[in-house]
Write a protein that holds these residues in place. Structure first.
Motif, PDB file in Angstrom:
ATOM      1  N   ASN A 141      -4.864  -0.413   4.440  1.00 42.74           N
ATOM      2  CA  ASN A 141      -3.603  -0.265   3.707  1.00 42.74           C
ATOM      3  C   ASN A 141      -2.833  -1.581   3.651  1.00 42.74           C
ATOM      4  O   ASN A 141      -2.241  -1.919   2.624  1.00 42.74           O
ATOM      5  CB  ASN A 141      -2.738   0.827   4.326  1.00 42.74           C
ATOM      6  CG  ASN A 141      -3.299   2.211   4.076  1.00 42.74           C
ATOM      7  OD1 ASN A 141      -4.096   2.421   3.161  1.00 42.74           O
ATOM      8  ND2 ASN A 141      -2.897   3.157   4.898  1.00 42.74           N
ATOM      9  N   ARG A 152      -4.469  -3.857   1.099  1.00 43.59           N
ATOM     10  CA  ARG A 152      -4.131  -3.410  -0.252  1.00 43.59           C
ATOM     11  C   ARG A 152      -2.718  -3.815  -0.625  1.00 43.59           C
ATOM     12  O   ARG A 152      -2.460  -4.266  -1.738  1.00 43.59           O
ATOM     13  CB  ARG A 152      -4.273  -1.892  -0.357  1.00 43.59           C
ATOM     14  CG  ARG A 152      -5.668  -1.432  -0.540  1.00 43.59           C
ATOM     15  CD  ARG A 152      -5.687   0.038  -0.906  1.00 43.59           C
ATOM     16  NE  ARG A 152      -6.892   0.628  -0.371  1.00 43.59           N
ATOM     17  CZ  ARG A 152      -6.998   1.835   0.112  1.00 43.59           C
ATOM     18  NH1 ARG A 152      -5.942   2.621   0.145  1.00 43.59           N
ATOM     19  NH2 ARG A 152      -8.132   2.287   0.559  1.00 43.59           N
ATOM     20  N   GLU A 153      -1.811  -3.619   0.297  1.00 39.61           N
ATOM     21  CA  GLU A 153      -0.412  -3.980   0.023  1.00 39.61           C
ATOM     22  C   GLU A 153      -0.269  -5.494  -0.147  1.00 39.61           C
ATOM     23  O   GLU A 153       0.443  -5.959  -1.032  1.00 39.61           O
ATOM     24  CB  GLU A 153       0.485  -3.487   1.153  1.00 39.61           C
ATOM     25  CG  GLU A 153       1.954  -3.647   0.896  1.00 39.61           C
ATOM     26  CD  GLU A 153       2.466  -2.829  -0.273  1.00 39.61           C
ATOM     27  OE1 GLU A 153       3.522  -3.206  -0.824  1.00 39.61           O
ATOM     28  OE2 GLU A 153       1.831  -1.821  -0.663  1.00 39.61           O
ATOM     29  N   ARG A 211      -1.716  -6.532  -3.510  1.00 41.92           N
ATOM     30  CA  ARG A 211      -0.852  -6.067  -4.590  1.00 41.92           C
ATOM     31  C   ARG A 211       0.312  -7.027  -4.801  1.00 41.92           C
ATOM     32  O   ARG A 211       0.608  -7.443  -5.921  1.00 41.92           O
ATOM     33  CB  ARG A 211      -0.321  -4.654  -4.295  1.00 41.92           C
ATOM     34  CG  ARG A 211       0.513  -4.050  -5.420  1.00 41.92           C
ATOM     35  CD  ARG A 211       1.153  -2.747  -4.975  1.00 41.92           C
ATOM     36  NE  ARG A 211       2.215  -2.969  -4.006  1.00 41.92           N
ATOM     37  CZ  ARG A 211       3.441  -3.381  -4.322  1.00 41.92           C
ATOM     38  NH1 ARG A 211       3.764  -3.646  -5.568  1.00 41.92           N
ATOM     39  NH2 ARG A 211       4.348  -3.529  -3.384  1.00 41.92           N
ATOM     40  N   VAL A 212       0.966  -7.408  -3.693  1.00 36.60           N
ATOM     41  CA  VAL A 212       2.084  -8.351  -3.790  1.00 36.60           C
ATOM     42  C   VAL A 212       1.598  -9.710  -4.282  1.00 36.60           C
ATOM     43  O   VAL A 212       2.246 -10.353  -5.110  1.00 36.60           O
ATOM     44  CB  VAL A 212       2.820  -8.463  -2.435  1.00 36.60           C
ATOM     45  CG1 VAL A 212       3.818  -9.603  -2.442  1.00 36.60           C
ATOM     46  CG2 VAL A 212       3.507  -7.144  -2.109  1.00 36.60           C
ATOM     47  N   ALA A 269       4.427  -8.492   3.343  1.00 36.62           N
ATOM     48  CA  ALA A 269       4.212  -7.110   2.903  1.00 36.62           C
ATOM     49  C   ALA A 269       3.095  -6.449   3.700  1.00 36.62           C
ATOM     50  O   ALA A 269       3.204  -5.285   4.099  1.00 36.62           O
ATOM     51  CB  ALA A 269       3.897  -7.086   1.415  1.00 36.62           C
ATOM     52  N   ALA A 270       2.022  -7.188   3.936  1.00 29.99           N
ATOM     53  CA  ALA A 270       0.909  -6.636   4.712  1.00 29.99           C
ATOM     54  C   ALA A 270       1.326  -6.363   6.156  1.00 29.99           C
ATOM     55  O   ALA A 270       0.973  -5.326   6.724  1.00 29.99           O
ATOM     56  CB  ALA A 270      -0.273  -7.595   4.670  1.00 29.99           C
ATOM     57  N   ALA A 288       3.283  -3.279   6.335  1.00 30.57           N
ATOM     58  CA  ALA A 288       2.473  -2.076   6.126  1.00 30.57           C
ATOM     59  C   ALA A 288       1.653  -1.706   7.358  1.00 30.57           C
ATOM     60  O   ALA A 288       1.162  -0.588   7.460  1.00 30.57           O
ATOM     61  CB  ALA A 288       1.550  -2.275   4.932  1.00 30.57           C
TER      62      ALA A 288
END
Length: 132
Positions: A51, A54-55, A58-59, A72-73, A76
């Protein structure tokens, strides 16, 4: 009267047999319980890494900023202990060009609670098309 004497003796010998059986099975049951705990913890860490990757990707695909992607990772994956560090991250490219593909790999070493096995190297990978 003989039956009255034999009945308590049989019951005492059954108690001793139960104690021996328990002494033989208790370590196996404890190891099974610890194995279930370790597997659950490892599974949770792997899901958190996936997750987080993925985060992060994405950012990175949206903002093209590695620092923001790492942050962001990390946000998460708050359940990981110890927390993720900047050294855990690998980006496939330095920047994300429109239409290109970006991947973020997070490598992590999971230490075990029991110390019986491990530590286990783990990784989470996220892939996304840039500005997509």
């Amino acid at each position: 009267m003989q039956h009255e004497r034999q009945f308590p003796m049989t019951r005492n010998s059954e108690r001793g047999a139960v104690a021996v059986e328990f002494a033989l099975l208790a370590p196996v049951l404890v190891l099974l319980l610890l194995g279930i705990m370790e597997f659950g913890r490892a599974y949770n860490a792997q899901v958190s890494l996936t997750n987080a990757a993925r985060e992060g990707v994405r950012v990175m695909a949206i903002s093209n900023d590695q620092t923001a992607a790492r942050t962001a990772a990390k946000n998460a994956a708050v359940s990981l202990s110890p927390q993720l560090a900047d050294a855990n991250f690998t980006f496939s490219q330095a920047s994300c060009s429109s239409g290109g593909q970006m991947s973020v790999t997070i490598k992590y070493t999971l230490s075990t609670l029991t110390g019986i096995a491990g530590p286990f190297p783990m990784q989470g990978v996220g892939v996304m098309v840039c500005a997509g």
